[in-house]
Scaffold this motif. Structure first.
Motif, PDB file in Angstrom:
ATOM      1  N   TYR A  85      -6.645  -2.240   3.929  1.00 51.99           N
ATOM      2  CA  TYR A  85      -5.734  -2.902   2.991  1.00 51.99           C
ATOM      3  C   TYR A  85      -6.482  -3.608   1.863  1.00 51.99           C
ATOM      4  O   TYR A  85      -5.978  -3.705   0.736  1.00 51.99           O
ATOM      5  CB  TYR A  85      -4.813  -3.869   3.742  1.00 51.99           C
ATOM      6  CG  TYR A  85      -3.581  -3.165   4.271  1.00 51.99           C
ATOM      7  CD1 TYR A  85      -2.392  -3.188   3.560  1.00 51.99           C
ATOM      8  CD2 TYR A  85      -3.622  -2.442   5.457  1.00 51.99           C
ATOM      9  CE1 TYR A  85      -1.263  -2.527   4.023  1.00 51.99           C
ATOM     10  CE2 TYR A  85      -2.511  -1.771   5.937  1.00 51.99           C
ATOM     11  CZ  TYR A  85      -1.329  -1.820   5.209  1.00 51.99           C
ATOM     12  OH  TYR A  85      -0.220  -1.148   5.667  1.00 51.99           O
ATOM     13  N   SER A 155      -6.034   5.283   2.558  1.00 54.74           N
ATOM     14  CA  SER A 155      -4.752   4.805   3.079  1.00 54.74           C
ATOM     15  C   SER A 155      -4.540   5.080   4.558  1.00 54.74           C
ATOM     16  O   SER A 155      -3.849   4.343   5.251  1.00 54.74           O
ATOM     17  CB  SER A 155      -3.601   5.437   2.291  1.00 54.74           C
ATOM     18  OG  SER A 155      -3.499   6.815   2.565  1.00 54.74           O
ATOM     19  N   ALA A 159       0.338   2.946   5.731  1.00 56.26           N
ATOM     20  CA  ALA A 159       1.329   2.271   4.893  1.00 56.26           C
ATOM     21  C   ALA A 159       2.702   2.917   4.991  1.00 56.26           C
ATOM     22  O   ALA A 159       3.724   2.254   4.841  1.00 56.26           O
ATOM     23  CB  ALA A 159       0.851   2.266   3.439  1.00 56.26           C
ATOM     24  N   ILE A 200       0.817  -5.621  -1.178  1.00 55.91           N
ATOM     25  CA  ILE A 200      -0.075  -4.970  -0.213  1.00 55.91           C
ATOM     26  C   ILE A 200      -0.693  -5.999   0.725  1.00 55.91           C
ATOM     27  O   ILE A 200      -0.767  -5.780   1.949  1.00 55.91           O
ATOM     28  CB  ILE A 200      -1.175  -4.174  -0.947  1.00 55.91           C
ATOM     29  CG1 ILE A 200      -0.547  -3.035  -1.765  1.00 55.91           C
ATOM     30  CG2 ILE A 200      -2.191  -3.602   0.052  1.00 55.91           C
ATOM     31  CD1 ILE A 200      -1.522  -2.323  -2.673  1.00 55.91           C
TER      32      ILE A 200
END
Length: 218
Positions: A85, A155, A159, A200
């Motif tokens: 993240y 990623s 997510a 985020i």
């Protein structure tokens, strides 16, 4: 462990989502072997979508496909989540700043429609797909192939499924998306990037809290 298929009409995506969620929630534990035939039987699908799902999860770093042994669940630590993240915050906020000058009025209208649909839907699976489209469109004006490539590698697909894992994620995200969209519509790249970073980071904090509670309850 009992796995259940949510929607059979989108088999590879559904299988990937179910397995990814099971790993994030700890239902599939680190070191556990995943047998294609067993997974296919539990989910009521053929081996093909299971095979494709395992390939995707390997690219995301959630499992390892070992020769002659099959798939093994990797350990996903709090430190891993934190790093993923942190990198997403830097990369995606940069991509958004580069994207905004190239977004057309038509693109902004598309984002507005996606946002309205997210506010309206009651289905998590539909929300996840709309959310993916919203962020993809917002970053579509960034022309850097290197940045897009790095984002895809970082990623890990995590997510995508946070609405299934984090309580209240949809409601929080809808508010944050509205603020991000307003900044983008005003062509305020700095504010939009800052609000995306907040979005985020807030998700990171909530996800880590959930994972810590899961570990404590085991």
């Amino acid at each position: 462990m009992k796995l259940e298929m949510a929607q059979r009409e989108v088999l590879p995506n559904s299988v990937t989502t179910i397995l990814r969620q099971a790993i994030l929630k700890g239902d599939l534990e680190p070191g556990q072997h995943l047998v294609q035939a067993d997974l296919a039987e539990q989910l009521g699908v053929s081996r093909m979508p299971v095979r494709e799902a395992l390939k995707t999860l390997e690219m995301e770093g959630l499992i390892t496909l070992e020769p002659h042994k099959g798939a093994v669940v990797n350990e996903l630590t709090i430190e891993d989540i934190d790093e993923i993240y942190e990198l997403r915050t830097m990369l995606e906020s940069l991509a958004l700043k580069k994207s905004i000058p190239h977004l057309t009025d038509k693109t902004l209208e598309e984002m507005q429609q996606l946002h309205l649909k997210m506010l309206d839907t009651k289905e998590k699976e539909e929300y996840v797909d709309l959310n993916r489209q919203f962020h993809t469109v917002s970053l579509s004006g960034c022309k850097s192939k290197r940045i897009h490539g790095l984002m895809a590698r970082v990623s890990h697909g995590i997510a995508k499924d946070t609405p299934y894992v984090i309580p209240g994620q949809i409601e929080k995200s809808n508010i944050e998306h509205g603020i991000i969209l307003e900044a983008i519509s005003n062509r305020n790249a700095e504010k939009a990037a800052a609000e995306l970073s907040h979005h985020i980071n807030r998700t990171r904090e909530d996800l880590i809290e959930v994972l810590k509670e899961q570990k404590e309850n085991k």
